[in-house]
Design an enzyme around this catalytic site. Sequence first.
Site, mmCIF file in Angstrom:
data_model
loop_
_atom_site.group_PDB
_atom_site.id
_atom_site.type_symbol
_atom_site.label_atom_id
_atom_site.label_comp_id
_atom_site.label_asym_id
_atom_site.label_seq_id
_atom_site.Cartn_x
_atom_site.Cartn_y
_atom_site.Cartn_z
ATOM 1 N N LYS A 50 -1.090 -8.138 -2.850
ATOM 2 C CA LYS A 50 -2.373 -7.455 -2.848
ATOM 3 C C LYS A 50 -2.128 -5.962 -2.994
ATOM 4 O O LYS A 50 -1.363 -5.373 -2.221
ATOM 5 C CB LYS A 50 -3.067 -7.712 -1.514
ATOM 6 C CG LYS A 50 -4.440 -7.126 -1.445
ATOM 7 C CD LYS A 50 -4.754 -6.611 -0.054
ATOM 8 C CE LYS A 50 -5.932 -5.655 -0.098
ATOM 9 N NZ LYS A 50 -5.608 -4.436 -0.852
ATOM 10 N N TYR A 84 0.838 -1.199 0.000
ATOM 11 C CA TYR A 84 0.000 0.000 0.000
ATOM 12 C C TYR A 84 0.868 1.242 0.000
ATOM 13 O O TYR A 84 1.298 1.711 1.060
ATOM 14 C CB TYR A 84 -0.862 0.033 1.261
ATOM 15 C CG TYR A 84 -2.090 -0.852 1.244
ATOM 16 C CD1 TYR A 84 -2.363 -1.700 0.180
ATOM 17 C CD2 TYR A 84 -2.986 -0.815 2.302
ATOM 18 C CE1 TYR A 84 -3.485 -2.498 0.185
ATOM 19 C CE2 TYR A 84 -4.128 -1.618 2.303
ATOM 20 C CZ TYR A 84 -4.368 -2.454 1.246
ATOM 21 O OH TYR A 84 -5.492 -3.244 1.253
#
Lengths: 309, 309, 309, 309, 309
Positions: free
Chosen positions: E206, E173
């Site tokens: 992810k 992220y």
Amino acid sequence: MAITDRVREILSWYGSDSPGTLTNLARMLSAGTLGGTGRMVILPVDQGFEHGPARSFAPNPAGYDPRYHFQLAIESGCSAYAAPLGFLEAGAREFAGQVPLILKLNNHDVLYEEKDPIQAITGSVRDALRLGCVGIGYTIYPGSTHRLDMYTKLRELAEEAKANGLVVVVWSYPRGSGLSKEGETGIDVTAYAAHIAAQLGAHVVKVKLPSAHLEQAPAKKVYESHGVPVGTLAERVRHVVQSTFNGRRVVIFSGGPTASDEQVYDEVRAIRDGGGFGSIIGRNSFQRKQPEALKFLGTIMGIYAGTHK
Amino acid sequence: MAITDRVREILSWYGSDSPGTLTNLARMLSAGTLGGTGRMVILPVDQGFEHGPARSFAPNPAGYDPRYHFQLAIESGCSAYAAPLGFLEAGAREFAGQVPLILKLNNHDVLYEEKDPIQAITGSVRDALRLGCVGIGYTIYPGSTHRLDMYTKLRELAEEAKANGLVVVVWSYPRGSGLSKEGETGIDVTAYAAHIAAQLGAHVVKVKLPSAHLEQAPAKKVYESHGVPVGTLAERVRHVVQSTFNGRRVVIFSGGPTASDEQVYDEVRAIRDGGGFGSIIGRNSFQRKQPEALKFLGTIMGIYAGTHK
Amino acid sequence: MAITDRVREILSWYGSDSPGTLTNLARMLSAGTLGGTGRMVILPVDQGFEHGPARSFAPNPAGYDPRYHFQLAIESGCSAYAAPLGFLEAGAREFAGQVPLILKLNNHDVLYEEKDPIQAITGSVRDALRLGCVGIGYTIYPGSTHRLDMYTKLRELAEEAKANGLVVVVWSYPRGSGLSKEGETGIDVTAYAAHIAAQLGAHVVKVKLPSAHLEQAPAKKVYESHGVPVGTLAERVRHVVQSTFNGRRVVIFSGGPTASDEQVYDEVRAIRDGGGFGSIIGRNSFQRKQPEALKFLGTIMGIYAGTHK
Amino acid sequence: MAITDRVREILSWYGSDSPGTLTNLARMLSAGTLGGTGRMVILPVDQGFEHGPARSFAPNPAGYDPRYHFQLAIESGCSAYAAPLGFLEAGAREFAGQVPLILKLNNHDVLYEEKDPIQAITGSVRDALRLGCVGIGYTIYPGSTHRLDMYTKLRELAEEAKANGLVVVVWSYPRGSGLSKEGETGIDVTAYAAHIAAQLGAHVVKVKLPSAHLEQAPAKKVYESHGVPVGTLAERVRHVVQSTFNGRRVVIFSGGPTASDEQVYDEVRAIRDGGGFGSIIGRNSFQRKQPEALKFLGTIMGIYAGTHK
Amino acid sequence: MAITDRVREILSWYGSDSPGTLTNLARMLSAGTLGGTGRMVILPVDQGFEHGPARSFAPNPAGYDPRYHFQLAIESGCSAYAAPLGFLEAGAREFAGQVPLILKLNNHDVLYEEKDPIQAITGSVRDALRLGCVGIGYTIYPGSTHRLDMYTKLRELAEEAKANGLVVVVWSYPRGSGLSKEGETGIDVTAYAAHIAAQLGAHVVKVKLPSAHLEQAPAKKVYESHGVPVGTLAERVRHVVQSTFNGRRVVIFSGGPTASDEQVYDEVRAIRDGGGFGSIIGRNSFQRKQPEALKFLGTIMGIYAGTHK
């Protein structure tokens, strides 16, 4: 030691823990006046470290003696006695087996006051084992810039404690530059702090009784839009219990310095009615003479037990 | 080595320690002139590290030789001799078994002076064991921004020392930006510092003789409202002893540089009358010629033993 | 290897060390031209790391080759050769057993220049063992804000070195924001730096030749009031030797860049007359052609041995 | 695997290394087109990590696939292929035994750009062993305020690598606030950086091709007064080789982004003529289509081998 | 457990992993509704820790109970359920063997909000093993000044996880002062973040669904000059997949808070069409009542499976 159904039920929530840890948790839940009820009153005496000896014990000088607190916890029927290393070392042999002990593994003093506090590590899991403790205690300060380091260290200690069959009790006290003074006990912050402690693997979580203040804007919006009931103290206790795995972790509460015993009793009633699991009561008990302390603690336990209104 | 009843009583306060540690504590309490009385006079010589060799030894150049201090401690009948690694390494074989040794595990110099001091780790528990020491020494600076790190490190070393049957002696010296200069020896701060050392698991605590100054406002309020007697030096000593587990931990005192021997003797009388366990006397002894030092220390021990007024 | 009485005497000062360490110390004291005299001349070559290769070796390009310095140390009859990891790795097999080796365990470069320097750890005790070294070398910077960390790390390495029978040689170089430029070589600071190294457990201490400057006011007062003689270089050497456990630790000296060979010889005479144990001579030897270097080092050793005035 | 005399000679410089490390160094020196010549061309592909995938592979999208670089290294006859953990994990089984692998143990990205860079540790010696690598790669940034920490960590990893029979390849890239932009590739700084890597125990050192710029005033003075020849690129290569233990450590060179292939070939000729051991060529090879890359690398290897002018 | 050809193909990309890790990866790829298709939908529930309990669970108070999420993951047919330590401990025994579990090893709260975030370590590989997990989860923040420390720690944990046969799932992220707010989800930054995670050894990566924004000037230049197609969401997904070892690592995507279910379905279609491996869907699923959540997740899985348009 016979285990009641309620204790058995509580133990069932801790499916990932070893029989060793469950045994020690059962010991806490089965000890003292409230043994077997699923409620607990714990006596913590770390104020000597946290605020200094005179501020802690001058009001009742018997408390300078570390043996006093063992005796108070035993005679009042407390569920456990929690203290730093030195205080436990000074009585653990003499009072061995008479009251469950929790070794507080970190502590802080006020000889320097930081905006963003952290604590010193003042004990170890091995210390807890050699002193016959049922568990370890550890404080985190959500809201402090040091909080992530505190969580990381707690996790290490908790893993070691669990591997050794000990119970993990976490004092979750929001403080630091991320929060306003009022926010430290706001209901959103308190529920969040309890949730974090549970996520970090605590078996027992201790928070301060929350106010109705809502500190964080995005949270405030949710509380209001979803009408989360936090108007009364009992409702706030219920919300904290809900936030701690929907009641599947033991949450206990401390008050601050309060004006009168009746106020304390009212708080205890609110904890009871909100589904809280009990109280942790330090200064309010050991700073008065022993007979008064026994009466005071007896009343509180009576409220939890239902033998006192 | 016969143990007196008083030594037996003191040992009884340390119920969580191993027979190994009690043996070493008994050695300190049974050594020298004051052996068996429950009082101690310890000779510390770390001033070479702390202030530099000339400031320490030029007044009595015999002290440049590390053997001098072993001899002084032995001949004067001190309870123990405490020094950093190098000084102990330089005599431990020659004087093996003649005086209990304490290895100072941390030290500080004044070649850079910090507002918030910390010390270097300068020895290990293993060093103490290989040198035949009875215990380790460690300084903490309550009031420094580094204090929590110092407590954390002390705890680690203390755990290792105890696991190896050694005694833990803590120099608790308030300093740093949390305190005013006057506050460093204020009675509230001194009592707090002694209490912290005991909570960290010290067997023997060393503090400076406190003044009547009250540093912290919340403490001052308590001392005044509860009328804690701190007017005389003996009262202040008594309060420090009380603050150190109500007298169930050995607390000894150092003075600062004083004007006259008589003043030192008066201080020793106050320590004695206040229930203190003894003195730690460095510069005042090794900075004078040996005959004077022996006389001076003899007088102090006499005051403690009751053979000198 | 026959041990002289003087070497035996020096070994007797290290009563806390193992036979293994004494063996290696004896090797240094028995090697080369000065073997057995109790004096030493050590060749250090870390300038390539400290100042860069061209500044170190352009004056005598043979020095770019790591084998050159082994040969120089052997042929000149040095007591030992000290260098960083890479330089020792590049010759340790070829010259195995021909000269005692000291692995320098920390180093610093000047590609960034800090006000408060610290060094990188560039070798290990295990490296020293696998390379056949008699000891380790380590630099501390008393006066730097990082000094306490450097002391702490030295202690760890020294403990490991001693446990493995190695000698510990400490370069004690005052630098950093605690000191003026002039203060770095002031006699009070130099004596203090040598004392600290000895307290940290060094077997051999290396300092720079001190000036008559007195840096710290409280020290200056003592030097003056007690009339400590520091007027001549020999007196200052004597004071440094005295400050290093009254001569019971080996102290050797380096000069700075000097104007003439005669000046160096005068310094060596002062070290000899002041009771110093020898010299460590780097740039002044390897930056001249080998024949000149051998002559230069031969003269120095002759002064120490008494075969040269 | 037959070893040529030249390889045998190079191995002889590493007298302190184990047969295990020599075996792996021999594998690198014997692999590919240049096997046995004592010259090497290494393919490094860490640009995906260092600059991002699109900047690295959009010019030749086949390079997004980690298998592409294994194939390129094998088919072009490179001496070794160096990459971070993920890229090696993605092909080490499929191409096992076909090309010597170097696991790059630290890496840096440009999603935050620091004035004083450091790298993340992104692989371990154990990773290198399980992936069948001949060695580890590690970058240091001399000139950065973090350089000493990087040296310290390199030393730890190098010790572990050597203990496990691996080769240590160090990328020595001066950067950081100690240097001007021009200084990063100055000849004095480059020679210094190569020397430091060798002192830290590198078997193979990689630096950028140096410019004639002299960054540090004290060095500039020495280069000028001693007339160190650094006017041509070949002379500068020769000086870097000299600074790296007088040619007794393998030094290879990378260029920056260059304008034309001919320029690269000229650089390779200068490396060859200056006694450099080879090239490390990343973007210039994998960012063109494979046929062109093979031709380009073939030409470079030909220059080193003497089969191409 | 039968393995489909597609799963077998995916496993073939992980040639450096142990059979133990492949077994656990096969478990994730074979579980639930999408088992065997090579697509995955993972349920993550760390929002209680990340945003607080009320913000997470007040919209659907059943979610306060940790058992709810196990049930939701099982009944909806998710490929795995990922959560912090406390939430997994609270159900791992009761739901043992019913759904693959991923223990999230680090977490962050918003009680203090840093410009450059880092996370606390909140679980261990040993915790994952004792709870029966198939893998560990770990978040990195490329763009934060702390990113290199996060990479270094991830590598350590990943090595330990792999040595114990676990799968490593990395939440990559981008955040922090190296990036603009818009840049956090820019396509260049997202592709870079996915590439870094893969280079660090992640088995499953992810990232957030990327926007068409190009954050970094040198990257923008390359995207434009090489005409990398990033105009549609499917193209951007394809580019992220390409950037993650050309599709040889499993990459899954999360959306942000979206306006309507149809938008989510469109995003899922883009992931599917772009070659993405699936979705991780937290708040959008557990914040609605269970029947709606099951329908919502069922639709998403249908899109991936091809049974829903």
